[in-house]
Motif scaffolding. Structure first.
Motif, PDB file in Angstrom:
ATOM      1  N   PHE A   1      -5.245 -92.556  44.112  1.00  0.00           N
ATOM      2  CA  PHE A   1      -5.948 -91.310  43.797  1.00  0.00           C
ATOM      3  C   PHE A   1      -7.441 -91.487  44.036  1.00  0.00           C
ATOM      4  O   PHE A   1      -7.978 -92.584  43.824  1.00  0.00           O
ATOM      5  N   ASP A   2      -8.123 -90.430  44.466  1.00  0.00           N
ATOM      6  CA  ASP A   2      -9.580 -90.481  44.629  1.00  0.00           C
ATOM      7  C   ASP A   2     -10.225 -90.904  43.316  1.00  0.00           C
ATOM      8  O   ASP A   2      -9.842 -90.435  42.244  1.00  0.00           O
ATOM      9  N   GLY A   3     -11.180 -91.813  43.411  1.00  0.00           N
ATOM     10  CA  GLY A   3     -11.891 -92.286  42.235  1.00  0.00           C
ATOM     11  C   GLY A   3     -11.296 -93.528  41.596  1.00  0.00           C
ATOM     12  O   GLY A   3     -11.900 -94.104  40.698  1.00  0.00           O
ATOM     13  N   ASP A   4     -10.090 -93.941  42.019  1.00  0.00           N
ATOM     14  CA  ASP A   4      -9.513 -95.178  41.481  1.00  0.00           C
ATOM     15  C   ASP A   4     -10.395 -96.355  41.855  1.00  0.00           C
ATOM     16  O   ASP A   4     -11.003 -96.375  42.925  1.00  0.00           O
ATOM     17  N   ALA A   5     -10.436 -97.363  40.986  1.00  0.00           N
ATOM     18  CA  ALA A   5     -11.262 -98.548  41.233  1.00  0.00           C
ATOM     19  C   ALA A   5     -10.695 -99.412  42.359  1.00  0.00           C
ATOM     20  O   ALA A   5     -11.438-100.089  43.058  1.00  0.00           O
ATOM     21  N   CYS A   6      -9.391 -99.399  42.534  1.00  0.00           N
ATOM     22  CA  CYS A   6      -8.767-100.144  43.624  1.00  0.00           C
ATOM     23  C   CYS A   6      -8.914 -99.346  44.910  1.00  0.00           C
ATOM     24  O   CYS A   6      -8.844 -98.121  44.889  1.00  0.00           O
ATOM     25  N   ARG A   7      -9.121-100.062  46.013  1.00  0.00           N
ATOM     26  CA  ARG A   7      -9.297 -99.390  47.307  1.00  0.00           C
ATOM     27  C   ARG A   7      -8.592-100.184  48.391  1.00  0.00           C
ATOM     28  O   ARG A   7      -8.415-101.393  48.285  1.00  0.00           O
ATOM     29  N   ARG A   8      -8.201 -99.483  49.450  1.00  0.00           N
ATOM     30  CA  ARG A   8      -7.551-100.148  50.582  1.00  0.00           C
ATOM     31  C   ARG A   8      -8.557-100.993  51.335  1.00  0.00           C
ATOM     32  O   ARG A   8      -9.763-100.732  51.321  1.00  0.00           O
ATOM     33  N   LEU A   9      -8.029-102.006  52.007  1.00  0.00           N
ATOM     34  CA  LEU A   9      -8.850-102.897  52.818  1.00  0.00           C
ATOM     35  C   LEU A   9      -8.434-102.789  54.272  1.00  0.00           C
ATOM     36  O   LEU A   9      -7.246-102.697  54.584  1.00  0.00           O
ATOM     37  N   GLY A  10      -9.427-102.821  55.140  1.00  0.00           N
ATOM     38  CA  GLY A  10      -9.176-102.827  56.573  1.00  0.00           C
ATOM     39  C   GLY A  10      -9.115-104.248  57.092  1.00  0.00           C
ATOM     40  O   GLY A  10      -9.088-105.216  56.331  1.00  0.00           O
ATOM     41  N   GLU A  11      -9.125-104.359  58.394  1.00  0.00           N
ATOM     42  CA  GLU A  11      -8.981-105.667  59.039  1.00  0.00           C
ATOM     43  C   GLU A  11     -10.340-106.267  59.375  1.00  0.00           C
ATOM     44  O   GLU A  11     -11.236-105.596  59.873  1.00  0.00           O
ATOM     45  N   ASP A  12     -10.465-107.544  59.068  1.00  0.00           N
ATOM     46  CA  ASP A  12     -11.582-108.359  59.537  1.00  0.00           C
ATOM     47  C   ASP A  12     -11.077-109.789  59.664  1.00  0.00           C
ATOM     48  O   ASP A  12      -9.881-110.044  59.511  1.00  0.00           O
ATOM     49  N   ALA A  13     -11.962-110.714  59.947  1.00  0.00           N
ATOM     50  CA  ALA A  13     -11.546-112.103  60.176  1.00  0.00           C
ATOM     51  C   ALA A  13     -10.878-112.723  58.949  1.00  0.00           C
ATOM     52  O   ALA A  13     -10.040-113.618  59.082  1.00  0.00           O
ATOM     53  N   TYR A  14     -11.222-112.264  57.749  1.00  0.00           N
ATOM     54  CA  TYR A  14     -10.626-112.811  56.533  1.00  0.00           C
ATOM     55  C   TYR A  14      -9.323-112.088  56.159  1.00  0.00           C
ATOM     56  O   TYR A  14      -8.316-112.718  55.864  1.00  0.00           O
ATOM     57  N   THR A  15      -9.347-110.763  56.175  1.00  0.00           N
ATOM     58  CA  THR A  15      -8.197-110.006  55.672  1.00  0.00           C
ATOM     59  C   THR A  15      -7.019-109.960  56.633  1.00  0.00           C
ATOM     60  O   THR A  15      -5.894-109.677  56.199  1.00  0.00           O
ATOM     61  N   ASN A  16      -7.234-110.243  57.911  1.00  0.00           N
ATOM     62  CA  ASN A  16      -6.126-110.118  58.874  1.00  0.00           C
ATOM     63  C   ASN A  16      -4.943-111.018  58.530  1.00  0.00           C
ATOM     64  O   ASN A  16      -3.811-110.710  58.887  1.00  0.00           O
ATOM     65  N   GLN A  17      -5.177-112.099  57.808  1.00  0.00           N
ATOM     66  CA  GLN A  17      -4.086-112.994  57.429  1.00  0.00           C
ATOM     67  C   GLN A  17      -3.172-112.385  56.359  1.00  0.00           C
ATOM     68  O   GLN A  17      -2.066-112.859  56.138  1.00  0.00           O
ATOM     69  N   PHE A  18      -3.627-111.310  55.705  1.00  0.00           N
ATOM     70  CA  PHE A  18      -2.853-110.687  54.632  1.00  0.00           C
ATOM     71  C   PHE A  18      -2.274-109.328  55.023  1.00  0.00           C
ATOM     72  O   PHE A  18      -1.490-108.767  54.271  1.00  0.00           O
ATOM     73  N   LEU A  19      -2.647-108.809  56.169  1.00  0.00           N
ATOM     74  CA  LEU A  19      -2.187-107.485  56.580  1.00  0.00           C
ATOM     75  C   LEU A  19      -0.726-107.539  57.020  1.00  0.00           C
ATOM     76  O   LEU A  19      -0.267-108.513  57.607  1.00  0.00           O
ATOM     77  N   ASP A  20      -0.015-106.456  56.735  1.00  0.00           N
ATOM     78  CA  ASP A  20       1.418-106.371  57.023  1.00  0.00           C
ATOM     79  C   ASP A  20       1.751-104.911  57.303  1.00  0.00           C
ATOM     80  O   ASP A  20       1.273-104.017  56.600  1.00  0.00           O
ATOM     81  N   ASP A  21       2.580-104.664  58.312  1.00  0.00           N
ATOM     82  CA  ASP A  21       2.967-103.289  58.640  1.00  0.00           C
ATOM     83  C   ASP A  21       3.762-102.624  57.522  1.00  0.00           C
ATOM     84  O   ASP A  21       3.799-101.397  57.430  1.00  0.00           O
ATOM     85  N   ALA A  22       4.395-103.406  56.683  1.00  0.00           N
ATOM     86  CA  ALA A  22       5.243-102.864  55.629  1.00  0.00           C
ATOM     87  C   ALA A  22       4.538-102.787  54.276  1.00  0.00           C
ATOM     88  O   ALA A  22       5.172-102.526  53.253  1.00  0.00           O
TER      89      ALA A  22
END
Length: 95
Positions: free
Chosen positions: A35-56
């Motif tokens: 929901f808008d305003g939630d403290a948690c937010r989605r993360l995009g891809e960069d050199a660090y986060t790409n190891q955790f990204l998953d299509d599912a």
């Protein structure tokens, strides 16, 4: 002498970041996860986060000091994958 130091100390204290709101090097996007305003937010891809990204799954970052973090984990079936910059990174399966 002390009168000159006190305003300087107050100015420095005002610039100190509040835990959970400090700038992060993580590639956040959106206005909140679920929901808008939630403290948690989605993360995009960069050199660090790409190891955790998953299509599912969504990669989500939540402040470590978030009060209702346990509820978020239970409600979304989130799995912790890392911690960085005061945030816990979760892989949240898409349903």
């Amino acid at each position: 002498m002390f009168r000159a130091i006190i305003p300087t100390l107050l100015l420095i204290a005002a610039c100190t970041p509040v835990p959970g709101t400090a700038p992060s090097s993580l590639p956040f996007f959106g206005n909140g996860y679920r929901f808008d305003g939630d403290a948690c937010r989605r993360l995009g891809e960069d050199a660090y986060t790409n190891q955790f990204l998953d299509d599912a799954a969504d990669l989500v970052g939540c402040p470590e000091d978030l009060e209702n973090l346990g509820v978020f984990v239970i409600d979304t079936d989130a799995q912790e994958v890392a911690r960085r910059d005061g945030y816990i990174l979760y892989s949240v399966p898409l349903r």
